[in-house]
Write an enzyme that holds these catalytic residues in place. Structure first.
Site, PDB file in Angstrom:
ATOM      1  N   SER A 102       0.855  -1.301   0.068  1.00 30.07           N
ATOM      2  CA  SER A 102      -0.222   0.104   0.080  1.00 30.07           C
ATOM      3  C   SER A 102       0.859   1.286   0.114  1.00 30.07           C
ATOM      4  O   SER A 102       0.257   2.345  -0.395  1.00 30.07           O
ATOM      5  CB  SER A 102      -0.694  -0.068   1.035  1.00 30.07           C
ATOM      6  OG  SER A 102      -0.232   0.210   2.329  1.00 30.07           O
ATOM      7  N   HIS A 160       0.862   4.725   6.747  1.00 32.40           N
ATOM      8  CA  HIS A 160       0.451   5.432   5.687  1.00 32.40           C
ATOM      9  C   HIS A 160       0.704   6.972   5.734  1.00 32.40           C
ATOM     10  O   HIS A 160       1.234   7.292   6.743  1.00 32.40           O
ATOM     11  CB  HIS A 160      -1.202   5.253   5.439  1.00 32.40           C
ATOM     12  CG  HIS A 160      -1.537   4.081   4.892  1.00 32.40           C
ATOM     13  ND1 HIS A 160      -2.869   3.676   5.061  1.00 32.40           N
ATOM     14  CD2 HIS A 160      -0.854   3.098   4.386  1.00 32.40           C
ATOM     15  CE1 HIS A 160      -3.232   2.450   4.164  1.00 32.40           C
ATOM     16  NE2 HIS A 160      -1.778   2.096   3.948  1.00 32.40           N
ATOM     17  N   ASP A 193      -8.066   6.440   3.282  1.00 32.80           N
ATOM     18  CA  ASP A 193      -8.570   5.483   4.210  1.00 32.80           C
ATOM     19  C   ASP A 193      -9.688   5.832   4.944  1.00 32.80           C
ATOM     20  O   ASP A 193     -10.002   7.174   4.981  1.00 32.80           O
ATOM     21  CB  ASP A 193      -7.266   5.310   5.380  1.00 32.80           C
ATOM     22  CG  ASP A 193      -6.207   4.777   4.800  1.00 32.80           C
ATOM     23  OD1 ASP A 193      -5.920   4.022   3.824  1.00 32.80           O
ATOM     24  OD2 ASP A 193      -5.071   4.993   5.624  1.00 32.80           O
TER      25      ASP A 193
END
Length: 174
Positions: A51, A90, A114
Site C-alpha cells: 500500500s 500510511h 483510508d
C-alpha cells in the site's frame, strides 16, 4: 601497552555482551506484554503489504520514532494501531482538529483515502527511516530470538575458553 590493549578488549567484549543481554531482555519483556519492542524511543516494523509502494516495498524495514501527535504534519508517514495487534503505515493527507486530533491517511499506492481517520491515541509514531529488503531478515531474527541469543552466548563462551586454553599452551611452549 599489552595490558592496556587487553583491558580495552575485555571492556569491549563484556560491554557488548551486557548490551546484547539487555536488548534481549527488553525484547522478551515486550513480547510477553504483547507490545512492540522499543529501543530508545524507536520501534521497528516490517512492511507486509504494497500500500505504500513505491515509497516502501513489501519486505522493507521501517523505523518509527515515538512522536507526539501535535508534531505530526501533512505529508508525514505515520504508523498507527488498528485493532488489537495490527498496525498500518500510511501518509498523512489531512489533519482534523474538531473535537479531538485526528489524521486522514492514505497509502501512496492507494487511489482513495483510508475510510476512517486515525485518532491521535492510536498513533504509534512517525516513520524516520527505512531499510530496503531488511524486513525478512528482522522477521527471522524476531521469530528465532531465543535460539539466536543462545547460540551467540554459546559462541562467545566457547571463544573465551578457546582463547584462554590457547594462552596456556602458548605459555608452556615459551
Amino acid at each position: 601497552m599489552k595490558k592496556a590493549l587487553k583491558f580495552v578488549g575485555n571492556f569491549l567484549f563484556y560491554g557488548f555482551l551486557i548490551a546484547c543481554v539487555c536488548v534481549s531482555l527488553s525484547v522478551f519483556q515486550a513480547m510477553r506484554q504483547g507490545v512492540q519492542p522499543s529501543f530508545l524511543g524507536y520501534k521497528f516494523f516490517v512492511v507486509l503489504t504494497g500500500s505504500m509502494s513505491p515509497t516502501f516495498d513489501v519486505g522493507d524495514l521501517v523505523i518509527v520514532k515515538d512522536t507526539e501527535p501535535e508534531a505530526i504534519s501533512v505529508g508525514d508517514v505515520i504508523t498507527y494501531s488498528v485493532g488489537n495487534d495490527n498496525v498500518v503505515t500510511h501518509r498523512v493527507k489531512e489533519i482534523v482538529t474538531d473535537d479531538t486530533l485526528q489524521f486522514v491517511t492514505q497509502g501512496d499506492a492507494n487511489n482513495v483515502e483510508d475510510m476512517n481517520p486515525v485518532h491521535h491515541e492510536d498513533l504509534v509514531g512517525k516513520v524516520v527511516y527505512h531499510f530496503a529488503g531488511m524486513g525478512a531478515k528482522v522477521q527471522f531474527i524476531q521469530d528465532n530470538i531465543v535460539i539466536i541469543v543462545g547460540l551467540f552466548i554459546a559462541m562467545m563462551a566457547s571463544s573465551y575458553f578457546f582463547v584462554h586454553q590457547l594462552k596456556k599452551v602458548t605459555k608452556k611452549v615459551e
